[in-house]
Scaffold this motif. Structure first.
Motif, PDB file in Angstrom:
ATOM      1  N   GLU A 116     107.315 -21.909  -1.282  1.00  0.00           N
ATOM      2  CA  GLU A 116     108.053 -23.102  -0.873  1.00  0.00           C
ATOM      3  C   GLU A 116     108.637 -22.980   0.521  1.00  0.00           C
ATOM      4  O   GLU A 116     108.903 -23.987   1.190  1.00  0.00           O
ATOM      5  N   ILE A 117     108.842 -21.753   0.988  1.00  0.00           N
ATOM      6  CA  ILE A 117     109.486 -21.555   2.288  1.00  0.00           C
ATOM      7  C   ILE A 117     108.559 -21.957   3.430  1.00  0.00           C
ATOM      8  O   ILE A 117     109.016 -22.229   4.548  1.00  0.00           O
ATOM      9  N   ILE A 118     107.254 -22.038   3.184  1.00  0.00           N
ATOM     10  CA  ILE A 118     106.306 -22.391   4.240  1.00  0.00           C
ATOM     11  C   ILE A 118     106.610 -23.773   4.794  1.00  0.00           C
ATOM     12  O   ILE A 118     106.570 -23.995   6.014  1.00  0.00           O
ATOM     13  N   ASP A 119     106.914 -24.724   3.935  1.00  0.00           N
ATOM     14  CA  ASP A 119     107.261 -26.072   4.401  1.00  0.00           C
ATOM     15  C   ASP A 119     108.660 -26.127   4.997  1.00  0.00           C
ATOM     16  O   ASP A 119     108.900 -26.815   5.991  1.00  0.00           O
ATOM     17  N   PHE A 120     109.589 -25.384   4.418  1.00  0.00           N
ATOM     18  CA  PHE A 120     110.982 -25.457   4.859  1.00  0.00           C
ATOM     19  C   PHE A 120     111.188 -24.812   6.226  1.00  0.00           C
ATOM     20  O   PHE A 120     111.993 -25.295   7.036  1.00  0.00           O
ATOM     21  N   ILE A 121     110.471 -23.744   6.525  1.00  0.00           N
ATOM     22  CA  ILE A 121     110.771 -22.955   7.728  1.00  0.00           C
ATOM     23  C   ILE A 121     110.524 -23.742   9.010  1.00  0.00           C
ATOM     24  O   ILE A 121     111.189 -23.519  10.022  1.00  0.00           O
ATOM     25  N   ASP A 122     109.581 -24.683   8.989  1.00  0.00           N
ATOM     26  CA  ASP A 122     109.328 -25.480  10.186  1.00  0.00           C
ATOM     27  C   ASP A 122     110.465 -26.439  10.504  1.00  0.00           C
ATOM     28  O   ASP A 122     110.654 -26.828  11.663  1.00  0.00           O
ATOM     29  N   SER A 123     111.234 -26.812   9.489  1.00  0.00           N
ATOM     30  CA  SER A 123     112.306 -27.790   9.680  1.00  0.00           C
ATOM     31  C   SER A 123     113.673 -27.141   9.864  1.00  0.00           C
ATOM     32  O   SER A 123     114.654 -27.855  10.093  1.00  0.00           O
ATOM     33  N   GLU A 124     113.751 -25.821   9.768  1.00  0.00           N
ATOM     34  CA  GLU A 124     115.035 -25.130   9.827  1.00  0.00           C
ATOM     35  C   GLU A 124     115.028 -24.088  10.958  1.00  0.00           C
ATOM     36  O   GLU A 124     114.534 -22.974  10.787  1.00  0.00           O
ATOM     37  N   ARG A 143     117.280 -22.278  12.067  1.00  0.00           N
ATOM     38  CA  ARG A 143     118.128 -21.109  11.818  1.00  0.00           C
ATOM     39  C   ARG A 143     117.440 -20.064  10.934  1.00  0.00           C
ATOM     40  O   ARG A 143     118.034 -19.010  10.652  1.00  0.00           O
ATOM     41  N   LEU A 144     116.217 -20.324  10.518  1.00  0.00           N
ATOM     42  CA  LEU A 144     115.439 -19.388   9.706  1.00  0.00           C
ATOM     43  C   LEU A 144     114.270 -18.883  10.546  1.00  0.00           C
ATOM     44  O   LEU A 144     113.414 -19.673  10.966  1.00  0.00           O
ATOM     45  N   LEU A 145     114.234 -17.575  10.793  1.00  0.00           N
ATOM     46  CA  LEU A 145     113.213 -16.987  11.656  1.00  0.00           C
ATOM     47  C   LEU A 145     112.244 -16.123  10.865  1.00  0.00           C
ATOM     48  O   LEU A 145     112.611 -15.508   9.864  1.00  0.00           O
ATOM     49  N   ARG A 146     111.000 -16.058  11.334  1.00  0.00           N
ATOM     50  CA  ARG A 146     110.017 -15.103  10.834  1.00  0.00           C
ATOM     51  C   ARG A 146     109.570 -14.251  12.030  1.00  0.00           C
ATOM     52  O   ARG A 146     109.908 -14.551  13.185  1.00  0.00           O
ATOM     53  N   PRO A 147     108.832 -13.167  11.802  1.00  0.00           N
ATOM     54  CA  PRO A 147     108.461 -12.312  12.931  1.00  0.00           C
ATOM     55  C   PRO A 147     107.731 -13.077  14.042  1.00  0.00           C
ATOM     56  O   PRO A 147     106.805 -13.856  13.784  1.00  0.00           O
TER      57      PRO A 147
END
Length: 273
Positions: A74-82, A84-88
């Protein structure tokens, strides 16, 4: 500026402790900005939108992740809109989300946060040194940002140390994550960058890196199938590091580990309080 980085949250025990402690740590230590690693927060594997919102509500300014970032789909869709949430940062072009951003404090000071993932004993991804070199060439310390904080999510201590020296004098701090074991080498490098090889985890240390010890040990001592790994649910320890920077130069003037609760020796950040 005072930046608090809280290490890898493992399961509910770590989650609950971090959410309880962030407001107290912000007040007691005069913290300006809080970064949390949440990649193991969802039952030990990944993170969800609900957990992100709980951490933000508790006072986290940014959540970084790591190699388990996609464990909860579920985080795949959310991360683009947030933002404040970073991935490498050094994931292939086109990967959802972002690996670096600049955040503005209420007093208009700016903090850049970047995360990269290591390559030694991990997936063969893009070069973290080259990726961060490009970032600091464009976002200069003391100009575009009052502070630049780098989380290096990596297995090998040598790779983490090399990145610290590679960035020395160009960022405020380089702090390692991923191994879930706090190291004792907090220091300010010759060029003024704060450095710590691994901040450690927030979870139950009566475990195997946060996971229930019986199953984890069985996986290493027998060839039979085992139960699914589950987070340990005992009293958690919060592992973090407090970095203090000079607003004019952006370089570190202090760095001190912090360990609260649970089984590990306690190290309140006295000298920076």
């Amino acid at each position: 500026m005072r930046i608090l980085y809280i290490g890898d949250i493992v399961g509910r025990a770590g989650r609950d402790l971090v959410c309880r402690q962030i407001p107290h740590l912000r007040q007691d230590l005069g913290v300006d900005f809080v970064i949390v690693n949440g990649e193991n927060a969802a039952h030990g594997f990944g993170i969800t939108e609900k957990i992100c919102q709980a951490l933000f509500a508790a006072g986290a300014d940014v959540i970084v992740t790591g190699n388990h970032v996609w464990d909860q789909r579920e985080i795949i869709d959310f991360i683009d809109s947030e933002p404040r949430l970073l991935r490498p940062l050094n994931y292939p072009a086109g990967t959802p989300g972002r690996g670096v951003d600049v955040y503005e404090l209420p007093d208009r000071r700016r903090v850049a946060v970047a995360q990269v993932q290591g390559r030694l004993f991990m997936h063969a991804i893009e070069d973290p040194f080259r990726a961060l070199g490009a970032v600091v060439d464009e976002c200069r310390l003391g100009a575009q940002a009052h502070a630049i904080f780098v989380d290096f999510h990596a297995e090998a201590t040598s790779e983490k140390m090399a990145l610290g020296h590679f960035l020395d004098g160009r960022v405020s701090a380089v702090v390692g994550s991923h191994t879930h074991v706090p190291t004792a080498d907090a220091q300010i490098l010759p060029g003024g960058t704060g450095y710590l090889t691994d901040v450690g985890m927030c979870g139950d240390y009566d475990s195997v890196i946060g996971m229930e010890k019986r199953t984890a040990t069985a996986r290493l001592t027998q060839v039979l199938p085992t139960d699914r790994l589950e987070p340990a649910h005992g009293e958690a320890t919060l592992c973090a590091v407090l970095v203090e920077t000079d607003d004019a130069s952006g370089l570190a003037v202090g760095i001190e580990p912090l360990r609260l609760g649970g089984r590990l020796s306690q190290t309140p950040a006295r000298h920076l309080a």
